[in-house]
Design a protein around this motif. Sequence first.
Motif, PDB file in Angstrom:
ATOM      1  N   GLY A 153      -0.399   5.983  -1.329  1.00 43.94           N
ATOM      2  CA  GLY A 153       1.000   5.816  -0.992  1.00 43.94           C
ATOM      3  C   GLY A 153       1.715   4.959  -2.002  1.00 43.94           C
ATOM      4  N   GLN A 154       3.016   4.892  -1.865  1.00 46.72           N
ATOM      5  CA  GLN A 154       3.824   4.153  -2.829  1.00 46.72           C
ATOM      6  C   GLN A 154       4.645   3.077  -2.146  1.00 46.72           C
ATOM      7  N   ILE A 155       4.820   1.974  -2.845  1.00 42.93           N
ATOM      8  CA  ILE A 155       5.726   0.940  -2.376  1.00 42.93           C
ATOM      9  C   ILE A 155       6.760   0.730  -3.479  1.00 42.93           C
ATOM     10  N   LEU A 156       7.962   1.223  -3.241  1.00 38.68           N
ATOM     11  CA  LEU A 156       9.015   1.108  -4.247  1.00 38.68           C
ATOM     12  C   LEU A 156       9.895  -0.076  -3.900  1.00 38.68           C
ATOM     13  N   PHE A 157       9.943  -1.034  -4.823  1.00 37.33           N
ATOM     14  CA  PHE A 157      10.808  -2.194  -4.626  1.00 37.33           C
ATOM     15  C   PHE A 157      11.876  -2.146  -5.700  1.00 37.33           C
ATOM     16  N   GLU A 158      13.102  -2.058  -5.302  1.00 38.62           N
ATOM     17  CA  GLU A 158      14.224  -1.834  -6.222  1.00 38.62           C
ATOM     18  C   GLU A 158      13.939  -0.646  -7.141  1.00 38.62           C
ATOM     19  N   GLY A 159      13.342   0.360  -6.565  1.00 32.21           N
ATOM     20  CA  GLY A 159      13.093   1.587  -7.310  1.00 32.21           C
ATOM     21  C   GLY A 159      11.833   1.599  -8.145  1.00 32.21           C
ATOM     22  N   LYS A 160      11.159   0.411  -8.300  1.00 34.32           N
ATOM     23  CA  LYS A 160       9.948   0.389  -9.115  1.00 34.32           C
ATOM     24  C   LYS A 160       8.724   0.481  -8.215  1.00 34.32           C
ATOM     25  N   GLU A 169       4.347  -7.682 -15.267  1.00 32.20           N
ATOM     26  CA  GLU A 169       5.546  -7.185 -14.579  1.00 32.20           C
ATOM     27  C   GLU A 169       5.495  -7.500 -13.087  1.00 32.20           C
ATOM     28  N   LEU A 170       4.292  -7.393 -12.514  1.00 34.36           N
ATOM     29  CA  LEU A 170       4.137  -7.666 -11.091  1.00 34.36           C
ATOM     30  C   LEU A 170       4.444  -9.136 -10.814  1.00 34.36           C
ATOM     31  N   TYR A 171       3.960  -9.986 -11.724  1.00 28.94           N
ATOM     32  CA  TYR A 171       4.202 -11.416 -11.598  1.00 28.94           C
ATOM     33  C   TYR A 171       5.707 -11.704 -11.600  1.00 28.94           C
ATOM     34  N   GLU A 172       6.428 -11.015 -12.469  1.00 26.69           N
ATOM     35  CA  GLU A 172       7.880 -11.193 -12.480  1.00 26.69           C
ATOM     36  C   GLU A 172       8.514 -10.659 -11.196  1.00 26.69           C
ATOM     37  N   ALA A 173       7.982  -9.534 -10.723  1.00 25.94           N
ATOM     38  CA  ALA A 173       8.571  -8.896  -9.542  1.00 25.94           C
ATOM     39  C   ALA A 173       8.338  -9.723  -8.279  1.00 25.94           C
ATOM     40  N   LEU A 217       5.466  -0.646  -7.203  1.00 27.93           N
ATOM     41  CA  LEU A 217       4.775  -1.904  -7.461  1.00 27.93           C
ATOM     42  C   LEU A 217       3.344  -1.692  -7.958  1.00 27.93           C
ATOM     43  N   ALA A 218       2.722  -0.608  -7.494  1.00 30.98           N
ATOM     44  CA  ALA A 218       1.334  -0.373  -7.892  1.00 30.98           C
ATOM     45  C   ALA A 218       1.218  -0.032  -9.372  1.00 30.98           C
ATOM     46  N   SER A 250       0.524  -6.099  10.361  1.00 30.13           N
ATOM     47  CA  SER A 250       0.290  -7.156   9.372  1.00 30.13           C
ATOM     48  C   SER A 250      -0.299  -6.593   8.084  1.00 30.13           C
ATOM     49  N   THR A 251      -1.190  -5.607   8.228  1.00 25.14           N
ATOM     50  CA  THR A 251      -1.762  -4.990   7.034  1.00 25.14           C
ATOM     51  C   THR A 251      -0.669  -4.336   6.206  1.00 25.14           C
ATOM     52  N   THR A 252       0.274  -3.689   6.892  1.00 29.18           N
ATOM     53  CA  THR A 252       1.397  -3.088   6.183  1.00 29.18           C
ATOM     54  C   THR A 252       2.149  -4.161   5.397  1.00 29.18           C
ATOM     55  N   ALA A 253       2.406  -5.281   6.061  1.00 33.22           N
ATOM     56  CA  ALA A 253       3.131  -6.367   5.406  1.00 33.22           C
ATOM     57  C   ALA A 253       2.375  -6.874   4.182  1.00 33.22           C
ATOM     58  N   MET A 254       1.050  -7.054   4.342  1.00 31.69           N
ATOM     59  CA  MET A 254       0.260  -7.572   3.229  1.00 31.69           C
ATOM     60  C   MET A 254       0.220  -6.581   2.070  1.00 31.69           C
ATOM     61  N   ALA A 255       0.215  -5.290   2.400  1.00 30.44           N
ATOM     62  CA  ALA A 255       0.210  -4.277   1.343  1.00 30.44           C
ATOM     63  C   ALA A 255       1.540  -4.322   0.585  1.00 30.44           C
ATOM     64  N   ILE A 256       2.630  -4.490   1.306  1.00 28.45           N
ATOM     65  CA  ILE A 256       3.932  -4.565   0.649  1.00 28.45           C
ATOM     66  C   ILE A 256       4.006  -5.800  -0.235  1.00 28.45           C
ATOM     67  N   ALA A 257       3.435  -6.904   0.252  1.00 32.80           N
ATOM     68  CA  ALA A 257       3.461  -8.149  -0.512  1.00 32.80           C
ATOM     69  C   ALA A 257       2.462  -8.140  -1.659  1.00 32.80           C
ATOM     70  N   GLN A 258       1.754  -7.034  -1.854  1.00 24.20           N
ATOM     71  CA  GLN A 258       0.769  -6.902  -2.932  1.00 24.20           C
ATOM     72  C   GLN A 258      -0.396  -7.884  -2.762  1.00 24.20           C
ATOM     73  N   LEU A 259      -0.694  -8.216  -1.518  1.00 21.46           N
ATOM     74  CA  LEU A 259      -1.852  -9.069  -1.261  1.00 21.46           C
ATOM     75  C   LEU A 259      -3.002  -8.240  -0.700  1.00 21.46           C
ATOM     76  N   GLN A 260      -2.755  -6.971  -0.477  1.00 21.40           N
ATOM     77  CA  GLN A 260      -3.771  -6.057   0.018  1.00 21.40           C
ATOM     78  C   GLN A 260      -3.561  -4.752  -0.717  1.00 21.40           C
ATOM     79  N   LYS A 261      -4.636  -4.249  -1.331  1.00 23.31           N
ATOM     80  CA  LYS A 261      -4.494  -3.027  -2.109  1.00 23.31           C
ATOM     81  C   LYS A 261      -4.390  -1.826  -1.180  1.00 23.31           C
ATOM     82  N   PRO A 262      -3.344  -1.023  -1.327  1.00 26.36           N
ATOM     83  CA  PRO A 262      -3.245   0.177  -0.491  1.00 26.36           C
ATOM     84  C   PRO A 262      -4.247   1.238  -0.953  1.00 26.36           C
ATOM     85  N   SER A 263      -4.708   2.082  -0.015  1.00 30.84           N
ATOM     86  CA  SER A 263      -5.604   3.173  -0.404  1.00 30.84           C
ATOM     87  C   SER A 263      -4.802   4.288  -1.061  1.00 30.84           C
TER      88      SER A 263
END
Lengths: 331, 317, 278, 282
Positions: B73-80, B89-93, B82-83, B58-71
């Motif tokens: 690592g990278q989360i690339l969504f459509e190549g961008k 831009e995040l709001y649009e994404a 997110l961090a 669940s923590t992984t999921a929340m980090a991907i959803a940008q509801l939990q700040k990762p310590s």
Amino acid sequence: MEEILLEVNNLRTVFDTEYGTVKAVDDISFTLRKGEVLGLVGESGCGKSVTNLSLLRLIPEPPGRISGGRILFKGKDLLVGDEEEVRLVRGGSIAMIFQDPMTSLNPLLKISLQIAEALQLHRGMGRKEALAKAAELLKAIGIPDAEARANDYPHQFSGGMRQRVMIAMAISCNPDILIADEPTTALDVTIQAQILELIKSLSGENTMSVIMITHDLGVVAGICDTICVMYAGKIVEKASVDDLFAQPLHPYTKGLLDSIPRIDAGSRKRLYSIPGSPPNLASLPPGCPFRPRCDKAMEICGREMPPETSLGDAPRSVRCWLYASGEGGLE
Amino acid sequence: MKDDLLLDVRDLKVHFPIEKGILVRRRVGWLKAVDGVSFSVNRGEAVGLVGESGCGKSTTAMAIAQLQKPSSGQILFEGKDLASLSPKELYEARKDFQLVFQDPYSSLNPRIMAGDIIAEPLRIYARRGSITLGEAEIRAKTASLMERVGLLPSFAQRYPHEFSGGQRQRIGIARALALEPKLIIADEPVSALDVSIQSQILNLMKDIQDEFGLTFLFIAHNLAVVEYFCSRIIVMYLGTIAEIADSSVMYENPLHPYTKALLSAVPIPDPPKERLRKRIILKGDVPSPAKERTGCPFRERCSYAFERCATSRPTLI
Amino acid sequence: MGAARLKKNIIALAGVGIISFYLLIILVSLFWLPFDPVAMDTLHLLEPPSIKTGHLFGTDEFGRDILSRIMQGCSVSLIISLGATLLGAVIGTLMGIWAGFLGGKWDHLIMRVADILFSFPSLLLAIFVMGILGEKTYNVIFAIGIVYIPQFARVSRGAILTLKGNEFVKAAFSSGASKTYVLFRHLVPNIMMPLIVQVSLSLSVAILLESALSFLGMGIQPPYPSWGNMLSGARKFMLLAPWTAIYPGLAIVFLVLGFNLLGDGLRDLLDPRLRNVK
Amino acid sequence: MGTQVEATPEQMEELKRLFGEDKPIPVLYIEWLGRVVQGDFGFSLRTSRPILPDILQRLPLSIEITLFALVLALALGIPLGIAAALKQNPLTDIVIRITGLLGLSLPQFWLASLMVIAFSGVQGWIPMGNYISFAADPIKNLKMLFFPSLAIGTGLAAVIMRYTRNSMLEVMQQDYVRTAKAKGLKKRVVVIRHALRNAILPVITVAGFNTGYLLGGAIVIEEVFALPGMGRLALYAIYQRDYPVIQGIVLLIAAMFVLVNLVTDLIYAAVDPRIRLDEGGR
């Protein structure tokens, strides 16, 4: 066949609520033989847990009340006589474990003390003897370093360990019957496997009968001999475990079996789903409670509750007009 | 193949500080909820994230959803990444990844009517001008969403407590669909539901996936559910990935000892089969993720463990 | 719902009834009082209650009509407790929401201060604040209001923290909502009920605090009547003329009880857990 | 302050220098704290006597009344609360509730006044300027402090009764109580060993919290019964604007609260193993 240990006849338990009288358990009957593992299966609110609490008259009164029926344990009706007589059966001849091991143990008392209590009461042991026996039980049940851990408090145990403690407590007085109310629902699947294995081995070696209450048909398949499927306070189908899974009769049982995803399914065919949701017990429709969700519903289903129809060898029976020989029946 | 990549998670870590002390709080350690997780999700795929409680799914999921700040690592969504996005831009994404939650009760605000719950994402984005919809269009869209998830549009005026658990979950799904996202992150969407309702919701999500060409990241503890819903399964244990496999082959041929144990622990509703199965009963409990550890996280409970398991952490093959 | 819900509300309804009665008295007292509440009457000192003389509750040591003084004291008590509660509620709630919503070091700092204030006995705190500010009527409002700040801060912070854990808050954020939007759309409306309960209970305590301050001579200053200073004046004569002490006290007890009943009844409505227990 | 202060001009000069009117307030405050730590609370502006001995002389009586009131509140509230929980029905529920709320609604000083009116004729029960210390005659002392303590404790007794009742009802619905019943234990054992100890936990917290409320009450009550406790000292200091005395009292009370909280935590930990073993991290 082994002797009959427990016979429940036409048990009814109701709750008086602000919405009216709710029939949580409505006219159910079943028998339990020596060494048998009986499964009570159903979804939340079907009355399986109320049945379990009714057996030992543990229904909180008010608002609950057992309004009818008989519970014959070794020939004696537990519903007759004052509560004091049932009290000595509780924890002695019939023991229970519950769903949530995190809250089922008293957080303020040492583990050993909580197990010893039952021993002192039912086996007349002295305090010292009972505490020693408690540690022994913990060891038998698979608690590592049992002697030291007997003096720990519940919060120092994990969920799985606490359920083991509950089991140790339950079997401490060598009960004839163990009632397990969703004993693994709160646990992770690998821990569930541990606990089920433990219950299985205990029922095997002690010839203890078990009533297993669960919503998980998979759990039932692995551990039970006989199964009662409950819906809206009634037992809608009764069968041996093999019969039930090989040839479910009641449309609800069929639907339920077809709607659970199986890990061994291989081909990924679409799951069946029963339309609608379980009824509100306070405002049940007339007739069969499953009728609104049933794809085989007939006109009579809306009028009258089908009777229990026995089919083939006992315990096979079903409550459905499709099988009733009377009015409107197909067979 | 490269074009198909929607989500790429690289070495994601989420560590929570463990603090002690009443007046002055000092850090006494880290709880490594997610400790180096990498995987990718392709467009149109349904990927399952399974594991037992505390494994970090669940923590992984929340980090991907940008509801939990990762310590890290990278989360690339459509190549961008997110961090690295600005708040704007995040709001649009965000429009492109939406969530479905576990608890049908706490996931809906009790004081807001169903129709307004579903319309909320639309109204928020319309007000800021990133989508152009008038109030009438929003209402029409809400009605059609309700219909799509199997609710009568006339229920829009009802409050959450007037719905059953299954219906509430449908409201949650309609809300997630409102912005026409590309990815839906479903965090245990059926675990709080009764068996007969579970399959309704699973089928609904499956239909929606086909219809809208959605990508799903599906988090669950129930392997059978994940196997049914997903084409690829990621098994997590103690903040790390134990195994990634296609769901068609996982049951037949699990590789990781933990996956084997997990699969063998899942009961099968088939009595003759159950009687023949050999169970791998794991020893003990899952260790605490707050403990410092080296080597393979599974080694204490693994029946195959050998010397190397204690010293070095195996890499994902 | 229905019958059982209403039955529980008898408590709240009784509270509303009592409070309405006092409001009626205030309304009447604006236009008519049996006697002039400050006029001394040396011919009728410490007269016992009697219908014949018209002094239904008797007279005090200056011959003033106790009933009229009690009626006049009504509005002071209510205005002060309302003012103090609102003052504490507004400041405290804002602090609590701020602390609970933002979390982190602000939360820590605000709640430490609130804890320190809270752990101090409220009456003592009010007395000391009065000691610093001086014995003026409007200072009573400040003194009691300050006592309430930490209490409202705690209640609102607790409510916000519980709500913040709900999945619908996460859902709102993932729907693109800003922090302010989540705060005002999803959180604040949900904390109104606990706050209303707290206001009602605080009103009752405010009346007690005001009367205690006036009793000690730090609140409303004579000759203007307040229930507290009437009791203070009665101390020297209460053995001789018990009615001087009994009636003003009863006036306090029933109004306080009214607010307590209201608050308690309202609490039932919002706490589903207690609803089953009761 | 000023003219009425019974201090010689020299002493006033000394005081002014001591309080250093030329220095900024935070500095003054820190200097004052520094002296306090060494046991020097300064001098009264009114009597020019050192403050600490005066406070310490009166403190024991206030503490005694507070503790006496606490004991009475617990002794009344807990049994009544348990009885109310065990005899639960719609009628007792409503009676208990209204009684409880009424107890909360009684102003302590008024209750005290009623006691004076009712019992002033009975020898030795109502102290009226003839205070006898505990050391001099414990029985007479306790007799004398009974009504003052009762007047303060009634409100807390009502609170404790309600808490005990609600907590008890909640605990009786807990899974572990069901486990205890399923073991076949007698109702009495279930209630005493399994339910009561758990139900008492929140009551400890509430009682600890409200000890402050009792002390606040003690100060007013001392005024009604003319008892020479710290309350009267505090009140006169406030009337006289004797700030050093007020400051000293505030500090002592604050210190007592730290102590009360500590004691509450210790008692809690003694009852609840979860707190005891979690290294105090709540």
